[in-house]
Design a protein around this motif. Structure first.
Motif, PDB file in Angstrom:
ATOM      1  N   PHE A  30       0.793  -1.231   0.000  1.00  0.00           N
ATOM      2  CA  PHE A  30       0.000   0.000   0.000  1.00  0.00           C
ATOM      3  C   PHE A  30       0.827   1.284   0.000  1.00  0.00           C
ATOM      4  CE2 PHE A  30      -2.284  -3.357   2.334  1.00  0.00           C
ATOM      5  CZ  PHE A  30      -3.356  -3.526   1.471  1.00  0.00           C
ATOM      6  N   LEU A  31       1.828   1.374   0.868  1.00  0.00           N
ATOM      7  CA  LEU A  31       2.567   2.635   1.000  1.00  0.00           C
ATOM      8  C   LEU A  31       3.340   3.041  -0.256  1.00  0.00           C
ATOM      9  CD1 LEU A  31       4.057   3.094   4.601  1.00  0.00           C
ATOM     10  CD2 LEU A  31       2.523   4.589   3.324  1.00  0.00           C
ATOM     11  N   PRO A  32       4.106   2.139  -0.914  1.00  0.00           N
ATOM     12  CA  PRO A  32       4.868   2.576  -2.103  1.00  0.00           C
ATOM     13  C   PRO A  32       4.013   3.206  -3.205  1.00  0.00           C
ATOM     14  CG  PRO A  32       5.722   0.485  -1.320  1.00  0.00           C
ATOM     15  CD  PRO A  32       4.481   0.757  -0.538  1.00  0.00           C
ATOM     16  N   PRO A  33       2.849   2.606  -3.589  1.00  0.00           N
ATOM     17  CA  PRO A  33       2.026   3.288  -4.601  1.00  0.00           C
ATOM     18  C   PRO A  33       1.546   4.662  -4.150  1.00  0.00           C
ATOM     19  CG  PRO A  33       1.331   1.004  -4.363  1.00  0.00           C
ATOM     20  CD  PRO A  33       2.277   1.284  -3.244  1.00  0.00           C
ATOM     21  N   MET A  34       1.254   4.810  -2.847  1.00  0.00           N
ATOM     22  CA  MET A  34       0.840   6.106  -2.328  1.00  0.00           C
ATOM     23  C   MET A  34       1.980   7.110  -2.425  1.00  0.00           C
ATOM     24  SD  MET A  34      -1.241   4.568   0.947  1.00  0.00           S
ATOM     25  CE  MET A  34      -1.328   6.085   1.873  1.00  0.00           C
ATOM     26  N   MET A  35       3.200   6.667  -2.153  1.00  0.00           N
ATOM     27  CA  MET A  35       4.362   7.539  -2.258  1.00  0.00           C
ATOM     28  C   MET A  35       4.566   8.007  -3.700  1.00  0.00           C
ATOM     29  SD  MET A  35       6.694   5.159   0.238  1.00  0.00           S
ATOM     30  CE  MET A  35       8.293   5.931  -0.012  1.00  0.00           C
ATOM     31  N   VAL A  36       4.399   7.087  -4.641  1.00  0.00           N
ATOM     32  CA  VAL A  36       4.535   7.439  -6.062  1.00  0.00           C
ATOM     33  C   VAL A  36       3.482   8.479  -6.441  1.00  0.00           C
ATOM     34  CG1 VAL A  36       4.320   6.588  -8.432  1.00  0.00           C
ATOM     35  CG2 VAL A  36       5.562   5.244  -6.739  1.00  0.00           C
ATOM     36  N   ALA A  37       2.241   8.267  -6.020  1.00  0.00           N
ATOM     37  CA  ALA A  37       1.149   9.189  -6.369  1.00  0.00           C
ATOM     38  C   ALA A  37       1.427  10.594  -5.855  1.00  0.00           C
ATOM     39  CB  ALA A  37      -0.177   8.667  -5.796  1.00  0.00           C
ATOM     40  N   VAL A  38       1.848  10.698  -4.594  1.00  0.00           N
ATOM     41  CA  VAL A  38       2.102  11.999  -3.970  1.00  0.00           C
ATOM     42  C   VAL A  38       3.191  12.764  -4.723  1.00  0.00           C
ATOM     43  CG1 VAL A  38       3.172  13.057  -1.941  1.00  0.00           C
ATOM     44  CG2 VAL A  38       1.315  11.427  -1.644  1.00  0.00           C
ATOM     45  N   VAL A  39       4.317  12.112  -4.965  1.00  0.00           N
ATOM     46  CA  VAL A  39       5.463  12.802  -5.572  1.00  0.00           C
ATOM     47  C   VAL A  39       5.218  13.094  -7.047  1.00  0.00           C
ATOM     48  CG1 VAL A  39       7.936  12.651  -6.048  1.00  0.00           C
ATOM     49  CG2 VAL A  39       7.037  11.800  -3.888  1.00  0.00           C
ATOM     50  N   TYR A  40       4.583  12.155  -7.763  1.00  0.00           N
ATOM     51  CA  TYR A  40       4.307  12.387  -9.185  1.00  0.00           C
ATOM     52  C   TYR A  40       3.367  13.571  -9.372  1.00  0.00           C
ATOM     53  CZ  TYR A  40       2.382  11.892 -13.852  1.00  0.00           C
ATOM     54  OH  TYR A  40       1.975  12.156 -15.128  1.00  0.00           O
ATOM     55  N   LEU A  41       2.309  13.636  -8.583  1.00  0.00           N
ATOM     56  CA  LEU A  41       1.356  14.740  -8.717  1.00  0.00           C
ATOM     57  C   LEU A  41       2.014  16.082  -8.393  1.00  0.00           C
ATOM     58  CD1 LEU A  41      -1.793  13.049  -7.159  1.00  0.00           C
ATOM     59  CD2 LEU A  41      -1.555  13.832  -9.517  1.00  0.00           C
ATOM     60  N   SER A  42       2.892  16.100  -7.387  1.00  0.00           N
ATOM     61  CA  SER A  42       3.615  17.331  -7.044  1.00  0.00           C
ATOM     62  C   SER A  42       4.533  17.744  -8.181  1.00  0.00           C
ATOM     63  CB  SER A  42       4.424  17.129  -5.763  1.00  0.00           C
ATOM     64  OG  SER A  42       3.591  16.742  -4.698  1.00  0.00           O
ATOM     65  N   SER A  43       5.215  16.767  -8.763  1.00  0.00           N
ATOM     66  CA  SER A  43       6.107  17.024  -9.886  1.00  0.00           C
ATOM     67  C   SER A  43       5.332  17.560 -11.084  1.00  0.00           C
ATOM     68  CB  SER A  43       6.839  15.737 -10.266  1.00  0.00           C
ATOM     69  OG  SER A  43       7.683  15.938 -11.376  1.00  0.00           O
ATOM     70  N   LYS A  44       4.232  16.918 -11.375  1.00  0.00           N
ATOM     71  CA  LYS A  44       3.391  17.313 -12.519  1.00  0.00           C
ATOM     72  C   LYS A  44       2.865  18.733 -12.346  1.00  0.00           C
ATOM     73  CE  LYS A  44      -0.962  15.776 -14.671  1.00  0.00           C
ATOM     74  NZ  LYS A  44      -2.012  14.732 -14.619  1.00  0.00           N
ATOM     75  N   LEU A  45       2.437  19.071 -11.143  1.00  0.00           N
ATOM     76  CA  LEU A  45       1.921  20.405 -10.866  1.00  0.00           C
ATOM     77  C   LEU A  45       3.002  21.460 -11.095  1.00  0.00           C
ATOM     78  CD1 LEU A  45      -0.709  21.755  -9.814  1.00  0.00           C
ATOM     79  CD2 LEU A  45       0.299  21.681  -7.530  1.00  0.00           C
ATOM     80  N   GLY A  46       4.224  21.178 -10.635  1.00  0.00           N
ATOM     81  CA  GLY A  46       5.329  22.109 -10.828  1.00  0.00           C
ATOM     82  C   GLY A  46       5.681  22.294 -12.297  1.00  0.00           C
ATOM     83  N   GLN A  47       5.661  21.189 -13.053  1.00  0.00           N
ATOM     84  CA  GLN A  47       6.004  21.262 -14.473  1.00  0.00           C
ATOM     85  C   GLN A  47       4.963  22.043 -15.271  1.00  0.00           C
ATOM     86  OE1 GLN A  47       7.098  17.513 -16.390  1.00  0.00           O
ATOM     87  NE2 GLN A  47       7.685  16.682 -14.413  1.00  0.00           N
ATOM     88  N   VAL A  48       3.695  21.771 -15.034  1.00  0.00           N
ATOM     89  CA  VAL A  48       2.636  22.379 -15.841  1.00  0.00           C
ATOM     90  C   VAL A  48       2.464  23.862 -15.512  1.00  0.00           C
ATOM     91  CG1 VAL A  48       0.164  22.366 -16.335  1.00  0.00           C
ATOM     92  CG2 VAL A  48       1.418  20.208 -16.191  1.00  0.00           C
ATOM     93  N   THR A  49       2.484  24.206 -14.221  1.00  0.00           N
ATOM     94  CA  THR A  49       2.244  25.599 -13.824  1.00  0.00           C
ATOM     95  C   THR A  49       3.511  26.448 -13.821  1.00  0.00           C
ATOM     96  OG1 THR A  49       2.575  25.152 -11.450  1.00  0.00           O
ATOM     97  CG2 THR A  49       0.345  24.846 -12.334  1.00  0.00           C
ATOM     98  N   GLY A  50       4.678  25.803 -13.735  1.00  0.00           N
ATOM     99  CA  GLY A  50       5.928  26.553 -13.647  1.00  0.00           C
ATOM    100  C   GLY A  50       6.123  27.202 -12.291  1.00  0.00           C
TER     101      GLY A  50
END
Length: 430
Positions: free
Chosen positions: A59-79
């Motif tokens: 359970f924890l590893p997929p949750m960790m991936v989701a959290v960091v990927y979404l944060s990364s994606k938000l930074g990339q798209v919005t700058g």
């Protein structure tokens, strides 16, 4: 068709990518997630409960991936960094409330990490622990104030390799494989107050709020480092880059989870099995491992504490500075000169001083770590909720809103962290 700023940035990244830089931001974030405070929390879980918490493996590893990927994606798209985006779309009272929780958690964890490194070094060097605390804080502060972003990120990539020391410790501890398999697939789950406190601390540590801000801001720093200085140039990304980011984040979080469970298994196989169920510090765990699993295991554990601790402290203090500056609308970034980022570097200095001072006040580091983990655990659900709302908004993300799979992982993480925090709160109210 003319080349856009995003395309140009992609081309520069590809042309400039060498072996060191391809060892990506996800690895750095994953390594920072296994800092001294995390080691202390996971050591407590292993020493106090044996293999019992290995049921969290699926359970924890997929949750960790989701959290960091979404944060990364938000930074990339919005700058922009996470708190800058929140400031643009949500009321100030919500922004400042979340910021306060994150700053408190970051400061306590940074203080515990400074003390953890000093205690670990004291096992190897016969120097006063207080002198070592001052030295660790000074070295880390100097790197943040006078090091360039590229220097800092390259140092972090090198330090992340020290995490392998924990994996070595696990094998040297000679764990019971049958017990490990049974704990994962046929677990005995306890929901008493002590177990819930450790579970929430584990979730709060594995999904710490500083990971959200660090990842989104480093995506911005990477764009600035490739010449995309203005916000309009930084906005936007490509599906190809997002796919690369997903792979990078997945590898980084797998690395982090491997280390997390290596620590739990090593301490369960040695300390718990030998009757030592209470651990005060990460350094004490390293010291206790030596007579049980051999000096090599103890040394590997100690080296891991020092290496990853030096990586994690700037992630927390710089993360706090990003959050403060973006919440107040001030300039931020490791690309700024000292004279250009007075609030940014002033916040780093202030957090470092408070964090270092904690080690001279006689505060029990392990209790502080658990409190920090619980604070992080309670601040994670509202942050995840905001991230999910933002990354599903076409006004914010354009055509880069979440896919069904990402939404399942993201909302699942939000609900799970909320349920764990509410269960702990309910246990105290009973």
């Amino acid at each position: 068709m003319p080349e856009t700023a995003v395309d140009a940035g992609e081309r520069r990244n590809s042309r400039g990518g060498n072996l060191l830089r391809s060892f990506g931001l996800g690895i750095i974030t994953g390594a920072a997630d296994d800092d001294c405070s995390a080691v202390g929390t996971y050591s407590q879980a292993g020493a106090g409960f044996g293999y019992a918490f290995l049921w969290t493996v699926p359970f924890l590893p997929p949750m960790m991936v989701a959290v960091v990927y979404l944060s990364s994606k938000l930074g990339q798209v919005t700058g922009q960094g996470l708190f800058a985006v929140i400031r643009s779309h949500y009321p100030r009272w919500l922004l400042y409330g979340i910021m306060a929780c994150v700053i408190v958690g970051n400061t306590i964890e940074a203080g515990a990490d400074i003390g953890g490194i000093a205690a670990a070094l004291h096992l190897l060097i016969p120097v006063s622990s207080k002198l070592l605390v001052a030295g660790v804080a000074a070295v880390s502060l100097a790197l943040q104030l006078w090091g360039s972003y590229r220097l800092i990120s390259n140092v972090f990539r090198a330090l992340s390799l020290t995490l392998l020391a924990y994996v070595a410790s696990m094998f040297l501890a000679h764990p019971d494989v049958h017990e490990i398999v049974r704990a994962i697939f046929r677990p005995t789950i306890r929901l008493n107050r002590e177990s819930l406190a450790i579970l929430v601390a584990m979730i709060g540590t594995a999904l710490s709020a500083y990971l959200f801000t660090w990842q989104s801001n480093e995506e911005v720093e990477e764009k600035i480092a490739t010449g995309q200085v203005k916000l309009r140039d930084r906005r936007g990304t490509t599906k190809r880059h997002l796919r690369r980011t997903a792979v990078d984040v997945a590898l980084g979080m797998f690395f982090s989870a491997l280390v997390m469970y290596s620590i739990i298994i090593a301490t369960a196989a040695t300390l718990h099995a030998s009757g030592k169920h209470e651990i005060e510090t990460a350094a004490e765990a390293a010291q206790a491992l030596a007579p049980v699993a051999g000096h090599a295991a103890g040394l590997m554990f100690t080296l891991g504490i020092v290496g990853v601790g030096f990586l994690a402290i700037p992630v927390m203090t710089t993360g706090a500075a990003y959050d403060v500056c973006q919440s107040l609308g001030r300039r931020d970034g490791l690309n700024l000169k000292l004279s250009e980022g007075k609030t940014f570097y002033g916040t780093i200095l202030g957090v470092m001083l408070v964090a270092a001072a904690m080690n001279f006040l006689g505060i029990n580091p392990m209790k502080a770590l658990v409190i920090a983990g619980i604070v992080q655990g309670f601040s994670t659900p509202p942050l995840m909720l905001l991230i999910m709302l933002l990354t599903n908004s076409r006004r914010v993300m354009g055509d880069k809103t979440n896919t069904l799979l990402v939404n399942v992982l993201g909302w699942g993480t939000t609900l799970t962290t909320s349920a764990a925090s509410l269960a702990l709160l309910g246990s105290y109210l009973r």
